[in-house]
Scaffold this motif. Sequence first.
Motif, PDB file in Angstrom:
ATOM      1  N   PRO A  82      58.293  25.786  26.630  1.00 26.36           N
ATOM      2  CA  PRO A  82      57.446  24.900  25.825  1.00 26.36           C
ATOM      3  C   PRO A  82      57.355  23.513  26.461  1.00 26.36           C
ATOM      4  N   GLY A  83      56.148  22.968  26.509  1.00 30.65           N
ATOM      5  CA  GLY A  83      55.907  21.651  27.097  1.00 30.65           C
ATOM      6  C   GLY A  83      55.686  21.668  28.594  1.00 30.65           C
ATOM      7  N   ALA A  84      55.800  22.815  29.223  1.00 32.87           N
ATOM      8  CA  ALA A  84      55.642  22.907  30.680  1.00 32.87           C
ATOM      9  C   ALA A  84      54.173  22.959  31.071  1.00 32.87           C
ATOM     10  N   GLN A  85      53.894  22.404  32.235  1.00 32.97           N
ATOM     11  CA  GLN A  85      52.565  22.493  32.821  1.00 32.97           C
ATOM     12  C   GLN A  85      52.728  22.494  34.330  1.00 32.97           C
ATOM     13  N   GLY A  86      51.734  23.004  35.023  1.00 30.59           N
ATOM     14  CA  GLY A  86      51.834  23.012  36.468  1.00 30.59           C
ATOM     15  C   GLY A  86      50.696  23.736  37.145  1.00 30.59           C
ATOM     16  N   VAL A  87      50.791  23.744  38.466  1.00 25.98           N
ATOM     17  CA  VAL A  87      49.824  24.410  39.324  1.00 25.98           C
ATOM     18  C   VAL A  87      50.567  25.515  40.060  1.00 25.98           C
ATOM     19  N   LEU A  88      49.996  26.695  40.058  1.00 26.65           N
ATOM     20  CA  LEU A  88      50.629  27.818  40.761  1.00 26.65           C
ATOM     21  C   LEU A  88      50.455  27.644  42.269  1.00 26.65           C
ATOM     22  N   PRO A  89      51.492  27.954  43.046  1.00 29.78           N
ATOM     23  CA  PRO A  89      51.381  27.785  44.502  1.00 29.78           C
ATOM     24  C   PRO A  89      50.435  28.817  45.116  1.00 29.78           C
ATOM     25  N   ARG A  90      49.780  28.415  46.199  1.00 27.62           N
ATOM     26  CA  ARG A  90      48.903  29.362  46.916  1.00 27.62           C
ATOM     27  C   ARG A  90      49.732  30.412  47.641  1.00 27.62           C
ATOM     28  N   ILE A  91      50.834  29.966  48.226  1.00 32.09           N
ATOM     29  CA  ILE A  91      51.753  30.863  48.944  1.00 32.09           C
ATOM     30  C   ILE A  91      53.121  30.656  48.335  1.00 32.09           C
ATOM     31  N   ASN A  92      53.812  31.754  48.072  1.00 30.43           N
ATOM     32  CA  ASN A  92      55.145  31.652  47.493  1.00 30.43           C
ATOM     33  C   ASN A  92      56.160  32.190  48.492  1.00 30.43           C
ATOM     34  N   HIS A  94      59.380  32.221  47.914  1.00 28.45           N
ATOM     35  CA  HIS A  94      60.519  32.776  47.186  1.00 28.45           C
ATOM     36  C   HIS A  94      60.332  34.281  47.034  1.00 28.45           C
ATOM     37  N   THR A  95      61.420  34.981  46.745  1.00 32.15           N
ATOM     38  CA  THR A  95      61.308  36.417  46.540  1.00 32.15           C
ATOM     39  C   THR A  95      60.655  36.734  45.200  1.00 32.15           C
ATOM     40  N   ARG A  96      60.827  35.839  44.224  1.00 35.55           N
ATOM     41  CA  ARG A  96      60.206  36.015  42.911  1.00 35.55           C
ATOM     42  C   ARG A  96      59.367  34.782  42.597  1.00 35.55           C
ATOM     43  N   GLY A  97      58.226  34.983  42.040  1.00 33.89           N
ATOM     44  CA  GLY A  97      57.391  33.861  41.641  1.00 33.89           C
ATOM     45  C   GLY A  97      55.928  34.234  41.721  1.00 33.89           C
ATOM     46  N   LEU A  98      55.197  33.725  40.776  1.00 31.10           N
ATOM     47  CA  LEU A  98      53.771  34.022  40.695  1.00 31.10           C
ATOM     48  C   LEU A  98      52.982  33.058  41.572  1.00 31.10           C
ATOM     49  N   ARG A  99      51.963  33.550  42.224  1.00 31.61           N
ATOM     50  CA  ARG A  99      51.064  32.727  43.043  1.00 31.61           C
ATOM     51  C   ARG A  99      49.762  32.499  42.307  1.00 31.61           C
ATOM     52  N   ALA A 100      49.018  31.520  42.780  1.00 28.54           N
ATOM     53  CA  ALA A 100      47.688  31.246  42.222  1.00 28.54           C
ATOM     54  C   ALA A 100      46.806  32.484  42.375  1.00 28.54           C
ATOM     55  N   ASN A 101      45.978  32.714  41.397  1.00 29.22           N
ATOM     56  CA  ASN A 101      45.010  33.815  41.401  1.00 29.22           C
ATOM     57  C   ASN A 101      45.658  35.196  41.468  1.00 29.22           C
ATOM     58  N   ASP A 102      46.848  35.330  40.873  1.00 34.37           N
ATOM     59  CA  ASP A 102      47.542  36.624  40.870  1.00 34.37           C
ATOM     60  C   ASP A 102      47.762  37.211  39.482  1.00 34.37           C
ATOM     61  N   ALA A 103      47.722  36.414  38.434  1.00 37.65           N
ATOM     62  CA  ALA A 103      48.080  36.893  37.094  1.00 37.65           C
ATOM     63  C   ALA A 103      47.098  37.945  36.592  1.00 37.65           C
ATOM     64  N   GLU A 104      47.668  39.049  36.080  1.00 42.53           N
ATOM     65  CA  GLU A 104      46.860  40.143  35.554  1.00 42.53           C
ATOM     66  C   GLU A 104      47.166  40.482  34.100  1.00 42.53           C
ATOM     67  N   SER A 105      48.275  39.953  33.561  1.00 42.93           N
ATOM     68  CA  SER A 105      48.620  40.167  32.156  1.00 42.93           C
ATOM     69  C   SER A 105      49.493  39.006  31.699  1.00 42.93           C
ATOM     70  N   LEU A 106      49.633  38.870  30.369  1.00 46.47           N
ATOM     71  CA  LEU A 106      50.414  37.739  29.859  1.00 46.47           C
ATOM     72  C   LEU A 106      50.836  37.972  28.419  1.00 46.47           C
TER      73      LEU A 106
END
Length: 174
Positions: A82-92, A94-106
């Motif tokens: 709660p209260g978080a905001q941000g920009v997803l990285p273009r390249i990640n 890390h072994t885990r982490g979502l990249r920009a333009n990758d989300a398919e469900s929520l």
Amino acid sequence: MKLSLVIFCSLGAVIGAPSGTQTDSGSSLGSMAASGAAGVLVGLVMAPSPDCKDVGIDRTLCAVLYDEEMCERSNNYLSILPGAQGVLPRINLHTRGLRANDAESLIVRDRCKLELWDKRDGLEKGSPPDLVIDRTPWWNVLGDKYVDELDDDYEEMNEAISAYRCTCRQSMWG
């Protein structure tokens, strides 16, 4: 689906049928194995795939974005507090982490609001969000919002999320 179920059941019945050379125990080892294999196949065909509601959301989170449909946790995802905001990285890196333009469900938790932008600078520039999923109204009795496939529910945002903001309200009852 029903046709394959009929085929597997028929296959199990034919293969598992007693042969003319039965032993004293009443069935051969081969027919028992075939019947067992047919049963396993029928079970696999009929077993439901888990969806976002099955995955659920922790009560301390605001929302979770997933890289795969049906909120599959074996791939990358982003848990948003709660209260978080941000920009997803273009390249990640890390072994885990979502990249920009990758989300398919929520999933968005009850009493929370998730705002999403398809442009990386939309949040920073103060542009209106491209999608708002708002579960904050006091009259919302539906609980958490589960989106198994963005492609079905919000096609324009499927694999297009670049920035986010998530806020939650306190319970009216304390």
